[in-house]
Design an enzyme around this catalytic site. Sequence first.
Site, mmCIF file in Angstrom:
data_model
loop_
_atom_site.group_PDB
_atom_site.id
_atom_site.type_symbol
_atom_site.label_atom_id
_atom_site.label_comp_id
_atom_site.label_asym_id
_atom_site.label_seq_id
_atom_site.Cartn_x
_atom_site.Cartn_y
_atom_site.Cartn_z
ATOM 1 C CE LYS A 19 52.971 -16.622 -15.346
ATOM 2 N NZ LYS A 19 51.749 -17.377 -15.335
ATOM 3 C CB CYS A 20 51.157 -10.663 -10.350
ATOM 4 S SG CYS A 20 50.875 -9.449 -9.074
ATOM 5 N N PRO A 21 53.341 -8.220 -11.233
ATOM 6 C CG PRO A 21 54.389 -6.195 -10.577
ATOM 7 C CD PRO A 21 54.671 -7.672 -10.890
#
Length: 78
Positions: A16-18
């Site tokens: 998942k981001c980042p």
Amino acid sequence: MSAIEFSRQLDATGLKCPLPILRAKKALAEMQSGEVLRILATDLNAAQDFAAFSKQTGNTLLFSHEAEGRFEFLLQKK
């Protein structure tokens, strides 16, 4: 899948981001100017994230594709 040749591949699926952006940044730092990094991701925000990352860093987003929740990007190091 793109027909563009790439020098290195980064599998960021499941991250998942980042994390996909951070790992791409690290991989690009180890590459030569003009080389192409292929990134595979599943984060739903990846398309927007990599477009913004390309603009902010000056690396060229050569290819962006999404199919069935899987993304593929090709970034050329500036």
